[in-house]
Design a protein around this motif. Structure first.
Motif, PDB file in Angstrom:
ATOM      1  N   HIS A   1       0.801  -1.225   0.000  1.00 20.84           N
ATOM      2  CA  HIS A   1       0.000   0.000   0.000  1.00 20.84           C
ATOM      3  C   HIS A   1       0.838   1.283   0.000  1.00 20.84           C
ATOM      4  CE1 HIS A   1      -3.422  -2.509   1.992  1.00 20.84           C
ATOM      5  NE2 HIS A   1      -3.405  -2.640   0.682  1.00 20.84           N
TER       6      HIS A   1
ATOM      7  N   GLU B   1      -8.071   8.053  -6.426  1.00 19.68           N
ATOM      8  CA  GLU B   1      -8.785   6.904  -6.998  1.00 19.68           C
ATOM      9  C   GLU B   1      -7.804   5.868  -7.519  1.00 19.68           C
ATOM     10  OE1 GLU B   1     -11.882   5.920 -10.686  1.00 19.68           O
ATOM     11  OE2 GLU B   1     -11.420   7.998 -10.158  1.00 19.68           O
ATOM     12  N   THR B   2      -6.775   6.317  -8.223  1.00 21.36           N
ATOM     13  CA  THR B   2      -5.782   5.405  -8.800  1.00 21.36           C
ATOM     14  C   THR B   2      -5.033   4.632  -7.720  1.00 21.36           C
ATOM     15  OG1 THR B   2      -5.486   6.868 -10.703  1.00 21.36           O
ATOM     16  CG2 THR B   2      -3.739   5.270 -10.284  1.00 21.36           C
ATOM     17  N   ASN B   3      -4.788   5.303  -6.601  1.00 23.68           N
ATOM     18  CA  ASN B   3      -4.011   4.688  -5.524  1.00 23.68           C
ATOM     19  C   ASN B   3      -4.877   4.131  -4.402  1.00 23.68           C
ATOM     20  OD1 ASN B   3      -0.893   5.267  -5.963  1.00 23.68           O
ATOM     21  ND2 ASN B   3      -2.037   7.025  -6.739  1.00 23.68           N
ATOM     22  N   ARG B   4      -6.159   3.988  -4.676  1.00 25.53           N
ATOM     23  CA  ARG B   4      -7.091   3.365  -3.740  1.00 25.53           C
ATOM     24  C   ARG B   4      -7.087   4.049  -2.366  1.00 25.53           C
ATOM     25  NH1 ARG B   4      -6.191  -3.111  -5.104  1.00 25.53           N
ATOM     26  NH2 ARG B   4      -6.746  -2.975  -7.315  1.00 25.53           N
ATOM     27  N   ILE B   5      -7.110   5.356  -2.390  1.00 23.95           N
ATOM     28  CA  ILE B   5      -7.288   6.109  -1.152  1.00 23.95           C
ATOM     29  C   ILE B   5      -8.790   6.243  -0.938  1.00 23.95           C
ATOM     30  CG2 ILE B   5      -6.862   8.296   0.038  1.00 23.95           C
ATOM     31  CD1 ILE B   5      -4.336   8.597  -1.634  1.00 23.95           C
ATOM     32  N   ASN B   6      -9.326   5.341  -0.131  1.00 29.19           N
ATOM     33  CA  ASN B   6     -10.778   5.217   0.006  1.00 29.19           C
ATOM     34  C   ASN B   6     -11.309   5.799   1.305  1.00 29.19           C
ATOM     35  OD1 ASN B   6     -10.888   3.740  -2.451  1.00 29.19           O
ATOM     36  ND2 ASN B   6     -10.288   1.878  -1.368  1.00 29.19           N
ATOM     37  N   ASN B   7     -10.420   6.171   2.217  1.00 27.66           N
ATOM     38  CA  ASN B   7     -10.859   6.664   3.521  1.00 27.66           C
ATOM     39  C   ASN B   7     -10.087   7.913   3.904  1.00 27.66           C
ATOM     40  OD1 ASN B   7     -12.638   4.285   4.520  1.00 27.66           O
ATOM     41  ND2 ASN B   7     -10.765   3.282   3.835  1.00 27.66           N
TER      42      ASN B   7
ATOM     43  N   THR C   1      -6.247   9.886   5.278  1.00 30.49           N
ATOM     44  CA  THR C   1      -5.184   8.984   4.864  1.00 30.49           C
ATOM     45  C   THR C   1      -3.888   9.775   4.873  1.00 30.49           C
ATOM     46  OG1 THR C   1      -6.524   7.461   3.536  1.00 30.49           O
ATOM     47  CG2 THR C   1      -4.203   7.674   2.948  1.00 30.49           C
TER      48      THR C   1
END
Length: 233
Positions: free
Chosen positions: A86, A194-200, A203
C-alpha cells in the motif's frame, strides 16, 4: 470449510513437543491446549484460552485472523507486506496541488488527504497543527458527501486557499470565491486518490511512503513520523 470436523489428534509426544515450541517462541505468552492436524500438511490447529489459531511444524509461525505472525520476533509478517503493498512513493504525490505548511525546520514530511465532513479529519488536522519540525502537505479530498465537494471547490477558488481550507476544516464556511477558477488541480488530486485506492479519510502518507489510514493514536503516529518522516536525499 470446517477444519475441526476433519482434524486428527496428534500423538501425545508430538503434541507436547509442539506445545513446548509454541511456549518457547512466544516467550511463554501463549499456552497451547489441544493440538490437532489439519487437512493442510504441516499446519496444525491449536486451541488456547478458548481461541483457535494455526501453527507450522516448528511452532514459531502462527496464523491468526488472516495474518502470519512470527512469534519469536513478535512481528506481524502480513502487516509488513501490506505496508509495502500500500506504500505510495512520496515523490509521486501531486505535491504541487497541496497546501504546504513548514513548521520549524520542517525536516519531517507528511501528506494528509482530508475531508471537511470527516470528524476524525477535523481532530487530526488540529493535532498536526501542534507538531513541530514538520512539513505538512494537505490535500483537499472531498469524498464523503456532495457537501464536501462544494466546500472544497469554494476553498480551492478562494484568494487565500490555505486560510480558507483551515476555516473549512474547523467547521466554518469559506469566503465567497467570486469568479470561477480552474479546478483541474483538485480533479488531479481526486484522480490520484482513486488510482491509488485512497478510500478513507484521513489517509496519511509519510516520507517513507508508508500509508496510515483513519484514527492513528497520537503516540503511535509520532513514532511512525519519527521513523518514516524524513525524505531521503
Amino acid at each position: 470449510m470446517a477444519v475441526g470436523a476433519t482434524a486428527q489428534a496428534l500423538p501425545s509426544e508430538q503434541a507436547e513437543g509442539l506445545r513446548k515450541s509454541i511456549a518457547t517462541h512466544s516467550q511463554g505468552k501463549v499456552t497451547a491446549g489441544a493440538i490437532t492436524r489439519t487437512p493442510v500438511p504441516g499446519l496444525f490447529q491449536v486451541v488456547s484460552d478458548g481461541e483457535i489459531f494455526y501453527v507450522d511444524a516448528t511452532g514459531r509461525y502462527s496464523f491468526v485472523g488472516g495474518s502470519m505472525i512470527d512469534m519469536q520476533q513478535q512481528r506481524d509478517l502480513t502487516a509488513a507486506e501490506l505496508d509495502r503493498l500500500h506504500a505510495i512513493p512520496f515523490d509521486r504525490l501531486p505535491l504541487q496541488h497541496s497546501i504546504k505548511e513548514v513548521k520549524g525546520k520542517g525536516t519531517r514530511h507528511v501528506a494528509v488527504f482530508e475531508d471537511p465532513n470527516c470528524p476524525i479529519c477535523r481532530v487530526f488536522t488540529k493535532f498536526l497543527d501542534q507538531i513541530e519540525d514538520v512539513t505538512i502537505y494537505r490535500f483537499m479530498y472531498p469524498v464523503i458527501a456532495p457537501q464536501s465537494e462544494a466546500l472544497a471547490q469554494a476553498a480551492w477558488c478562494s484568494r487565500d486557499r490555505a486560510s480558507a481550507w483551515k476555516t473549512v476544516m474547523a467547521g466554518g464556511q469559506p469566503p465567497q470565491a467570486g469568479a470561477a477558477c480552474d479546478t483541474s488541480g483538485l480533479a488531479s488530486i481526486m484522480k490520484f486518490g482513486e488510482t491509488n485506492r485512497i478510500n478513507n479519510t484521513p489517509t496519511v502518507v509519510l516520507a517513507s511512503g508508508k500509508r496510515l489510514v483513519g484514527a492513528t493514536p497520537p503516540e503511535l503516529f509520532m513514532q511512525e513520523l519519527e521513523q518514516g518522516g524524513r525524505r531521503s536525499k
